[in-house]
Each structure stands twice: as C-alpha cells, then as structure tokens.
Design a protein around this motif. Structure first.
Motif, PDB file in Angstrom:
ATOM      1  N   GLU A  81     -15.488 -10.127   0.115  1.00  0.00           N
ATOM      2  CA  GLU A  81     -14.820  -8.824   0.121  1.00  0.00           C
ATOM      3  C   GLU A  81     -13.608  -8.945   1.040  1.00  0.00           C
ATOM      4  OE1 GLU A  81     -17.866  -5.300   0.316  1.00  0.00           O
ATOM      5  OE2 GLU A  81     -18.482  -6.881   1.691  1.00  0.00           O
ATOM      6  N   PHE A  82     -12.503  -8.397   0.614  1.00  0.00           N
ATOM      7  CA  PHE A  82     -11.311  -8.554   1.445  1.00  0.00           C
ATOM      8  C   PHE A  82     -10.309  -7.431   1.204  1.00  0.00           C
ATOM      9  CE2 PHE A  82     -10.749 -10.978  -2.470  1.00  0.00           C
ATOM     10  CZ  PHE A  82      -9.586 -10.422  -2.962  1.00  0.00           C
ATOM     11  N   SER A  83      -9.372  -7.338   2.124  1.00  0.00           N
ATOM     12  CA  SER A  83      -8.200  -6.489   1.959  1.00  0.00           C
ATOM     13  C   SER A  83      -7.019  -7.255   2.530  1.00  0.00           C
ATOM     14  CB  SER A  83      -8.381  -5.161   2.696  1.00  0.00           C
ATOM     15  OG  SER A  83      -7.262  -4.315   2.507  1.00  0.00           O
ATOM     16  N   GLY A  84      -5.885  -7.140   1.861  1.00  0.00           N
ATOM     17  CA  GLY A  84      -4.735  -7.903   2.324  1.00  0.00           C
ATOM     18  C   GLY A  84      -3.499  -7.619   1.502  1.00  0.00           C
ATOM     19  N   VAL A  85      -2.603  -8.584   1.489  1.00  0.00           N
ATOM     20  CA  VAL A  85      -1.310  -8.445   0.819  1.00  0.00           C
ATOM     21  C   VAL A  85      -1.107  -9.617  -0.133  1.00  0.00           C
ATOM     22  CG1 VAL A  85       1.193  -8.380   1.172  1.00  0.00           C
ATOM     23  CG2 VAL A  85      -0.314  -7.164   2.749  1.00  0.00           C
ATOM     24  N   ILE A  86      -0.608  -9.349  -1.310  1.00  0.00           N
ATOM     25  CA  ILE A  86      -0.352 -10.420  -2.276  1.00  0.00           C
ATOM     26  C   ILE A  86       0.747 -11.334  -1.751  1.00  0.00           C
ATOM     27  CG2 ILE A  86       0.469 -10.950  -4.598  1.00  0.00           C
ATOM     28  CD1 ILE A  86      -0.854  -8.415  -5.555  1.00  0.00           C
ATOM     29  N   ALA A  87       0.416 -12.622  -1.657  1.00  0.00           N
ATOM     30  CA  ALA A  87       1.357 -13.602  -1.129  1.00  0.00           C
ATOM     31  C   ALA A  87       2.012 -14.428  -2.225  1.00  0.00           C
ATOM     32  CB  ALA A  87       0.646 -14.535  -0.146  1.00  0.00           C
ATOM     33  N   ALA A  88       1.350 -14.560  -3.369  1.00  0.00           N
ATOM     34  CA  ALA A  88       1.914 -15.318  -4.496  1.00  0.00           C
ATOM     35  C   ALA A  88       1.196 -14.891  -5.767  1.00  0.00           C
ATOM     36  CB  ALA A  88       1.757 -16.821  -4.285  1.00  0.00           C
ATOM     37  N   VAL A  89       1.912 -15.028  -6.882  1.00  0.00           N
ATOM     38  CA  VAL A  89       1.384 -14.616  -8.188  1.00  0.00           C
ATOM     39  C   VAL A  89       1.455 -15.797  -9.141  1.00  0.00           C
ATOM     40  CG1 VAL A  89       1.676 -13.041 -10.134  1.00  0.00           C
ATOM     41  CG2 VAL A  89       2.113 -12.235  -7.803  1.00  0.00           C
ATOM     42  N   GLY A  90       0.322 -16.146  -9.739  1.00  0.00           N
ATOM     43  CA  GLY A  90       0.300 -17.236 -10.693  1.00  0.00           C
ATOM     44  C   GLY A  90       1.001 -16.873 -11.996  1.00  0.00           C
ATOM     45  N   GLY A  91       1.314 -17.875 -12.788  1.00  0.00           N
ATOM     46  CA  GLY A  91       1.973 -17.657 -14.066  1.00  0.00           C
ATOM     47  C   GLY A  91       1.174 -16.756 -14.993  1.00  0.00           C
ATOM     48  N   GLU A  92       1.863 -15.956 -15.776  1.00  0.00           N
ATOM     49  CA  GLU A  92       1.268 -15.058 -16.761  1.00  0.00           C
ATOM     50  C   GLU A  92       0.335 -14.028 -16.130  1.00  0.00           C
ATOM     51  OE1 GLU A  92      -0.449 -17.105 -20.078  1.00  0.00           O
ATOM     52  OE2 GLU A  92       1.150 -18.622 -20.133  1.00  0.00           O
ATOM     53  N   THR A  93       0.561 -13.720 -14.863  1.00  0.00           N
ATOM     54  CA  THR A  93      -0.212 -12.686 -14.172  1.00  0.00           C
ATOM     55  C   THR A  93       0.630 -11.424 -14.117  1.00  0.00           C
ATOM     56  OG1 THR A  93      -1.268 -14.376 -12.809  1.00  0.00           O
ATOM     57  CG2 THR A  93      -1.454 -12.100 -12.066  1.00  0.00           C
TER      58      THR A  93
END
Length: 213
Positions: free
Chosen positions: A66-78
């Motif tokens: 379980e976590f909370s945070g900030v998106i650091a990178a997005v994979g292809g086709e996401t």
C-alpha cells in the motif's frame, strides 16, 4: 535507491536496509516515488513474499504494497496518468513493494490521491477499503435497505465497511468500545453497541448481513 528488503536469515523474517537499482516502468506501468507506505506485519509470512506467481522461491523481497506518492515515470502505452500527479493504491503482491523510495505499479491499481488526505492517510486506505468492499459487495451482495451488523466498527476494515454500507443505502448496526461510540456514529452507523457492556446478540436480531472483521 534505498529500500527495506527481507533477508534470507535462517532465524526467520528480518528486514534489512539496502541500496538497490531503481526500477523502471515497462509498457503499461507506472513508476511511483513513494511518500508513504502501509505496513502489514503478517505480510512477511505470506506466500507471495517468498514465492513467485509460478511457484518458484523468491529471495530478498521488498514488502509493503500500500502506498501514496507521486508519479515519477510513465511506461509506454500508459494512459490516464502524468508525471507529477499524486496517486495512492497498491501493487502486485508478487512484485517488490513500496518499502523503498520508488515502486512500480499498474494504472488499474492506483487512483488520484484525494487532496484532503495526507500521503500517510492515503497509504492506509487500500487494503482496509478493498477488504470491506469485497466482503460487503462481492461476497455478501449487500443491497439498499438491508440491515448489516459490522463488528469492530472502529477498526481498519470496519471504518470502511460502515461508510460503504451507508453509501449503498443499508441500515447499519456496529459494535465498538465505549471510547469509539461517537466516532463510529459519525462514520454513519445507525446504532452502535458497546460490546464490553452489552452482549450484541441480546440487542440485535434479524440481520441480513453480518460483517465480522
């Protein structure tokens, strides 16, 4: 990145701090910079912690899913998420978890963090809320107008069971200790029983659903 990993000690589950390579999101995945992670002590003894989905032995797992945070990178086709967005949720129990500075997850396993929740508060939501949802709706199939008894109404699962039952339109009776009666009433319970003072079975009957946490 820094992480807490499960050692291979013969003396039983032991967590050790180690630096490990930062994971990278693959196609259809998200990389989350972890601000807070939920702790489930019994997880260290669960099957996914020590095995892969194929049944092979797994070593030095990173727990905490379980976590909370900030998106650091997005994979292809996401799609649907961008770098810098605040999110909370869970990731695969057979994968490395969130007791680290970064973790990888699926878009379907996270949601945008409500602005009113801190990261610590948001990280405490996923397992409790999911357990309550599965119990009330997937298993018991609670319907509007039905009467549900929620044991442990002030607990990590009970607090969500009460709110979800209220959202569904059910009537709610809950048990709790005396110090939590007002708190549980505030969550939406119609009746709260101090289980230390009154045996619940002498007070309620005719329940449609009993949710025993």
């Amino acid at each position: 990145m820094r992480s807490m990993r499960l050692s291979d000690s013969a003396e039983g589950p032991v967590l050790i701090e180690e630096h490990v390579p930062q994971p990278q999101p693959q196609r259809g995945e998200l990389l989350v910079r972890v601000y807070a992670a939920g702790v489930t002590p019994t997880e260290l003894l669960w099957y996914p912690t020590t095995h892969t989905k194929d049944g092979e032995k797994r070593s030095r797992a990173i727990p905490g899913h379980e976590f909370s945070g900030v998106i650091a990178a997005v994979g292809g086709e996401t799609v649907g998420f961008e770098i810098g967005q605040e999110v909370y949720g869970m990731n695969d129990w057979f994968a490395d978890g969130a007791m680290a500075e970064y973790c990888v997850t699926q878009p379907s396993s996270v949601a945008h963090k409500p602005p009113r929740l801190t990261h610590v508060e948001a990280a405490s939501v996923p397992i409790g809320a999911l357990t309550a949802w599965q119990g009330l709706f997937d298993r018991a199939r609670l319907q509007a107008g039905e009467h549900v008894l929620v044991h442990g109404g002030a607990g990590a699962v009970g607090i969500f069971a009460i709110q979800l039952a209220r959202w569904r339109g059910a009537r709610i009776t809950a048990t709790a200790s005396a110090r939590n009666l007002d708190f549980v009433t505030g969550l939406g319970a119609d009746q709260v029983i101090d289980y230390r003072a009154v045996p619940f079975e002498e007070t309620v009957s005719g329940m449609d659903v009993v949710f025993d946490t």
